[in-house]
Design a protein around this motif. Structure first.
Motif, short mmCIF file in Angstrom:
data_model
loop_
_atom_site.label_atom_id
_atom_site.label_comp_id
_atom_site.label_asym_id
_atom_site.label_seq_id
_atom_site.Cartn_x
_atom_site.Cartn_y
_atom_site.Cartn_z
N ALA A 102 0.83 -1.21 0.00
CA ALA A 102 0.00 0.00 0.00
C ALA A 102 0.86 1.26 0.00
N GLU A 103 1.98 1.21 0.74
CA GLU A 103 2.87 2.36 0.77
C GLU A 103 3.47 2.61 -0.60
N ALA A 104 3.71 1.56 -1.34
CA ALA A 104 4.30 1.72 -2.68
C ALA A 104 3.25 2.00 -3.77
N GLU A 105 1.99 1.81 -3.45
CA GLU A 105 0.91 2.00 -4.43
C GLU A 105 0.66 3.48 -4.66
N GLY A 106 0.70 3.89 -5.94
CA GLY A 106 0.48 5.29 -6.28
C GLY A 106 -0.98 5.64 -6.45
N ASP A 107 -1.78 4.67 -6.75
CA ASP A 107 -3.20 4.92 -6.98
C ASP A 107 -3.96 4.87 -5.65
N ALA A 108 -4.76 5.91 -5.40
CA ALA A 108 -5.48 5.99 -4.12
C ALA A 108 -6.46 4.84 -3.95
N ALA A 109 -7.14 4.46 -5.04
CA ALA A 109 -8.10 3.36 -4.95
C ALA A 109 -7.39 2.05 -4.64
N GLY A 110 -6.25 1.84 -5.27
CA GLY A 110 -5.49 0.62 -5.00
C GLY A 110 -4.96 0.61 -3.58
N LYS A 111 -4.50 1.76 -3.12
CA LYS A 111 -4.01 1.86 -1.75
C LYS A 111 -5.14 1.54 -0.75
N LEU A 112 -6.34 2.12 -1.03
CA LEU A 112 -7.48 1.89 -0.14
C LEU A 112 -7.87 0.41 -0.13
N ALA A 113 -7.81 -0.24 -1.29
CA ALA A 113 -8.17 -1.65 -1.38
C ALA A 113 -7.23 -2.51 -0.54
N LEU A 114 -5.95 -2.17 -0.57
CA LEU A 114 -4.97 -2.92 0.23
C LEU A 114 -5.18 -2.70 1.73
N TYR A 115 -5.46 -1.46 2.08
CA TYR A 115 -5.72 -1.17 3.49
C TYR A 115 -6.95 -1.93 3.99
N ARG A 116 -7.95 -2.00 3.16
CA ARG A 116 -9.17 -2.70 3.56
C ARG A 116 -8.95 -4.20 3.73
N GLN A 117 -8.02 -4.76 2.98
CA GLN A 117 -7.69 -6.17 3.18
C GLN A 117 -7.10 -6.39 4.58
N ILE A 118 -6.25 -5.45 4.99
CA ILE A 118 -5.70 -5.56 6.34
C ILE A 118 -6.80 -5.40 7.38
N GLN A 119 -7.72 -4.48 7.11
CA GLN A 119 -8.80 -4.19 8.05
C GLN A 119 -9.65 -5.42 8.36
N VAL A 120 -9.74 -6.32 7.42
CA VAL A 120 -10.56 -7.52 7.62
C VAL A 120 -10.08 -8.34 8.82
N PHE A 121 -8.77 -8.48 8.97
CA PHE A 121 -8.27 -9.35 10.05
C PHE A 121 -7.50 -8.61 11.14
N TRP A 122 -7.20 -7.30 10.90
CA TRP A 122 -6.49 -6.55 11.93
C TRP A 122 -6.90 -5.08 11.86
N PRO A 123 -8.07 -4.75 12.37
CA PRO A 123 -8.61 -3.39 12.24
C PRO A 123 -7.77 -2.32 12.91
N GLU A 124 -6.97 -2.70 13.92
CA GLU A 124 -6.21 -1.70 14.66
C GLU A 124 -4.72 -1.76 14.34
N TYR A 125 -4.39 -2.21 13.17
CA TYR A 125 -2.99 -2.27 12.74
C TYR A 125 -2.46 -0.85 12.54
N GLN A 126 -1.40 -0.52 13.23
CA GLN A 126 -0.78 0.79 13.16
C GLN A 126 -1.84 1.90 13.15
N ASP A 127 -1.78 2.86 12.15
CA ASP A 127 -2.80 3.90 12.06
C ASP A 127 -3.72 3.63 10.87
N LEU A 128 -4.01 2.34 10.70
CA LEU A 128 -4.81 1.90 9.56
C LEU A 128 -6.16 2.62 9.49
N ALA A 129 -6.87 2.70 10.58
CA ALA A 129 -8.20 3.29 10.58
C ALA A 129 -8.15 4.74 10.11
N ALA A 130 -7.15 5.49 10.57
CA ALA A 130 -7.04 6.89 10.18
C ALA A 130 -6.74 7.03 8.69
N ARG A 131 -5.90 6.15 8.16
CA ARG A 131 -5.56 6.23 6.74
C ARG A 131 -6.76 5.89 5.86
#
Length: 248
Positions: free
Chosen positions: A206-235
């Motif tokens: 996600a950090e390397a992803e330039g597209d906002a939609a792609g970045k959001l999709a990757l973050y949401r995958q993390i959210q499925v199993f670890w909602p409180e990973y780092q500052d995921l919710a804020a991002r």
């Protein structure tokens, strides 16, 4: 004549092994014949036989771990034969085993209250005293170990449910170092380790992803199993707000 009659009745009762009756008859005979040596000998003989019976009963009770009853039988034997060494040893043994039983009761209470160190000290004391309750003492020690493991398991589980995966993994591994294959600890540890690995990988992507939609999709995958990973919710919230504003 009464002394002689009682003595003869005592002999008859003794021959039929009616020991209590024989004892009473010889006792009566001795009152009337206090200087008669044979009467005294017969009375002593009967008392020793009664003591032997009570000792045998006491041993049977000891075998069934009925130490209170056995102690009573040994005490009764000593009333008949005060110098009986076997009864004296048995009486002291039962006193010790009753003390051990009391100690094991304290262990159970300490386990319930979570005072494991004190419980272990008490078990060690009981182990040094007992000769007949080794299995019970070992069982108490095993109960302490199980209670410790269960407490550690619940603490690790609480960390897992609080999304504190790295800390939970450390607790699970510490538990496995003491108890191999305890419940589902291995499966839980392995699952959390996979979550940690996968979250790190998705985060880097996600950090390397330039597209906002792609970045959001990757973050949401993390959210499925670890909602409180780092500052995921804020991002995720920031990306969703930016998308909503752009859409508006």
């Amino acid at each position: 004549g009464l002394g002689r009659d009682y003595f003869q009745q005592g002999l008859e009762a003794l021959s039929d092994l009616w020991l209590d009756q024989a004892r009473s008859r010889f006792s009566y005979a001795r009152k009337y014949r206090p200087a008669d040596e044979r009467t005294a000998q017969r009375e002593t003989q009967v008392k020793r036989l009664i003591a032997s019976e009570k000792i045998a009963a006491a041993k049977a009770h000891e075998g069934e771990k009925r130490f209170g009853v056995a102690r009573h039988e040994y005490s009764s034997a000593l009333l008949q034969d005060p110098d009986n060494a076997e009864a004296k040893v048995g009486l002291e043994r039962c006193k010790v085993e009753l003390q051990v039983r009391e100690l094991l009761g304290r262990v159970r209470m300490d386990i319930v209250r979570g005072r494991f160190e004190k419980a272990e000290e008490t078990v060690a004391k009981a182990a040094g005293l007992t000769t007949l309750q080794a299995d019970e003492v070992e069982g108490a020690a095993a109960s302490i170990r199980e209670a410790r493991h269960e407490k550690a398991y619940k603490e690790a589980l609480a960390l897992e449910r609080d999304w504190r995966y790295p800390e939970a993994v450390l607790r699970y591994e510490a538990l496995l170092a003491k108890a191999d294959y305890y419940k589902d600890v291995i499966a839980r540890r392995d699952t959390l380790q996979e979550y940690i690995r996968l979250a790190d990988e998705l985060w880097r992507r996600a950090e390397a992803e330039g597209d906002a939609a792609g970045k959001l999709a990757l973050y949401r995958q993390i959210q499925v199993f670890w909602p409180e990973y780092q500052d995921l919710a804020a991002r995720i919230a920031a990306l969703e707000a930016a998308r909503a504003s752009a859409g508006g």
